[in-house]
Design a protein around this motif. Structure first.
Motif, mmCIF file in Angstrom:
data_model
loop_
_atom_site.group_PDB
_atom_site.id
_atom_site.type_symbol
_atom_site.label_atom_id
_atom_site.label_comp_id
_atom_site.label_asym_id
_atom_site.label_seq_id
_atom_site.Cartn_x
_atom_site.Cartn_y
_atom_site.Cartn_z
ATOM 1 N N PHE A 1 0.824 -1.205 0.000
ATOM 2 C CA PHE A 1 0.000 0.000 0.000
ATOM 3 C C PHE A 1 0.858 1.255 0.000
ATOM 4 C CE2 PHE A 1 -2.536 3.244 2.245
ATOM 5 C CZ PHE A 1 -3.659 3.276 1.440
ATOM 6 N N THR A 2 1.903 1.263 0.824
ATOM 7 C CA THR A 2 2.773 2.440 0.902
ATOM 8 C C THR A 2 3.497 2.684 -0.410
ATOM 9 O OG1 THR A 2 3.081 2.044 3.273
ATOM 10 C CG2 THR A 2 4.678 3.477 2.167
ATOM 11 N N VAL A 3 4.064 1.623 -0.995
ATOM 12 C CA VAL A 3 4.813 1.782 -2.242
ATOM 13 C C VAL A 3 3.901 2.258 -3.364
ATOM 14 C CG1 VAL A 3 6.108 0.548 -4.020
ATOM 15 C CG2 VAL A 3 6.594 0.126 -1.602
ATOM 16 N N GLN A 4 2.726 1.653 -3.492
ATOM 17 C CA GLN A 4 1.829 2.035 -4.585
ATOM 18 C C GLN A 4 1.371 3.488 -4.454
ATOM 19 O OE1 GLN A 4 -1.205 -0.637 -6.015
ATOM 20 N NE2 GLN A 4 -0.299 -2.383 -4.914
ATOM 21 N N LEU A 5 0.989 3.901 -3.245
ATOM 22 C CA LEU A 5 0.533 5.280 -3.085
ATOM 23 C C LEU A 5 1.667 6.269 -3.319
ATOM 24 C CD1 LEU A 5 -2.002 5.247 -0.112
ATOM 25 C CD2 LEU A 5 -2.421 5.149 -2.558
ATOM 26 N N LEU A 6 2.888 5.953 -2.877
ATOM 27 C CA LEU A 6 4.016 6.854 -3.110
ATOM 28 C C LEU A 6 4.299 7.000 -4.607
ATOM 29 C CD1 LEU A 6 6.511 5.894 -0.234
ATOM 30 C CD2 LEU A 6 5.194 8.011 -0.484
ATOM 31 N N VAL A 7 4.311 5.884 -5.329
ATOM 32 C CA VAL A 7 4.589 5.940 -6.766
ATOM 33 C C VAL A 7 3.478 6.684 -7.501
ATOM 34 C CG1 VAL A 7 4.884 4.551 -8.839
ATOM 35 C CG2 VAL A 7 5.987 3.863 -6.708
#
Length: 390
Positions: free
Chosen positions: A117-123
């Protein structure tokens, strides 16, 4: 095992190679092409997902992020359209994430969901622009939630199946214990009843009729030996089941008794002072083993009750081989319900259980003209589970 591991690693390397070709080999292709290519490429991680799902998730995150961050089409409009399609590659991450939620421990699943979730939202926050930022964020969140829900449902279904299997095993164990209890009750009660009768006869005539006393002692010896032999067979089979041993590793067990042994049972009962008249009708033929054993045990228990409670000198056993059912009847002209303790013991209950398991009907009670009657109808081809009639 080594070959499977090598195939998994080859699939992982092929996935990274495919992502590299998508990003570097076709830099001017549309973002949708890149996204769909990244989504299809995750199939190469099937071996890694099965063996090391967390590593497969890390590789999928890396590959999908590389597809999103790869060289986009030139121009501002092309840039927006490119990133709009490239985010499709994160659906591959969601597929792996659903597998992890379904199969891994809850702590590992929570960590995997948080990282993904963190990686997808950051990207998405870095590479999406304008309205696309909100749209892609919502779509990514919904896709991740859907994969997690699918994984949770799969986990619950698997855990439910495991619980059902455990329940089936427990019920099978309970049923086997009840079966053994019925077998032991029928065997021991019959033998002890005959021994008690013969011992009483011997004690009364030992001074005046030594020959008859010796006959009583011989009957006691034969009955006790037969009972001990049956107990020994039961204990051997239980020990084999505990050790997981097969019958081929031990001495073979004696076959279970059946209707062919009713005459021998009648002779033993006659030795206890009750003459048994055995009558057979219909086409005598082999019947299923469970029906054969149950019919024998019903006759045995009924004769035991006659010896112990009926206070009569004779009884009748009828065995009728019908086309669709086996009929077994034991009738005496003794005291009936007034002195028949079988109506309050475990004997009738055991008979009802046996007949009920076979889908048959049992009637047991005093006769209007006197005495007691036990009758069982056992279907030879009907389904199991028909209620027992009193």
């Amino acid at each position: 095992m080594t070959r499977t591991k090598a195939v998994a690693w080859a699939g992982g390397a092929s996935y990274l190679l495919a992502v590299g070709l998508l990003v570097g080999g076709a830099p001017r292709a549309s973002g949708t092409v890149h996204g769909v290519g990244g989504l299809l490429a995750v199939s190469l991680l099937a071996g890694v997902v099965r063996r090391m799902p967390l590593l497969a998730l890390a590789m999928a995150l890396f590959g999908s992020t590389a597809v999103v961050a790869g060289p986009p089409s030139s121009g501002h409009e092309g840039l927006a359209a490119s990133y709009q399609g490239q985010f499709l590659s994160y659906l591959a991450v969601d597929l792996v994430l659903g597998f992890i939620v379904a199969t891994r421990a809850r702590r590992a699943s929570i960590v995997a969901v948080a990282v993904s979730f963190t990686v997808q939202l950051l990207v998405i926050g870095v590479f999406a622009h304008g309205d696309n930022l909100t749209v892609n964020g919502v779509i990514a969140s919904l896709a991740m939630a859907a994969s997690c829900m699918a994984g949770l449902l799969s986990r619950e279904r698997r855990e439910h199946a495991v619980a059902l299997r455990a329940q089936e095993v427990a019920e099978a164990v309970t049923a086997e214990r009840l079966r053994i209890a019925r077998e032991l009750h029928d065997m021991v009660a019959h033998s002890i009843g005959i021994i008690a009768i013969q011992a009483g006869v011997g004690s009364r005539v030992i001074q005046t009729q030594p020959a008859q006393a010796r006959e009583a002692l011989r009957a006691i010896e034969a009955t006790s030996r037969e009972s001990l032999s049956g107990l020994r067979r039961t204990l051997v089979s239980l020990r084999q089941a505990d050790r997981g041993a097969t019958t081929s590793e031990q001495s073979p067990l004696a076959p279970s008794p059946g209707l062919a042994d009713v005459e021998r049972l009648a002779a033993a009962t006659a030795g206890a002072g009750v003459r048994v008249d055995v009558r057979r009708s219909g086409e005598q033929r082999p019947v299923p083993a469970d029906i054969d054993l149950s019919a024998y045990r019903i006759v045995q228990e009924a004769l035991t009750n006659v010896v112990r409670h009926a206070a009569t000198r004779r009884c009748r056993v009828v065995i009728d081989y019908g086309d669709e059912e086996l009929f077994v009847e034991v009738v005496d002209d003794g005291r009936g319900a007034s002195g028949n303790g079988a109506t309050h013991g475990f004997g009738i209950i055991g008979m009802r259980e046996r007949v009920g398991l076979l889908g048959g009907r049992l009637s047991a009670g005093p006769r209007p003209e006197g005495g007691f009657r036990v009758a069982a109808r056992l279907p030879l081809s009907a389904p199991v589970g028909v209620p027992v009639e009193a």
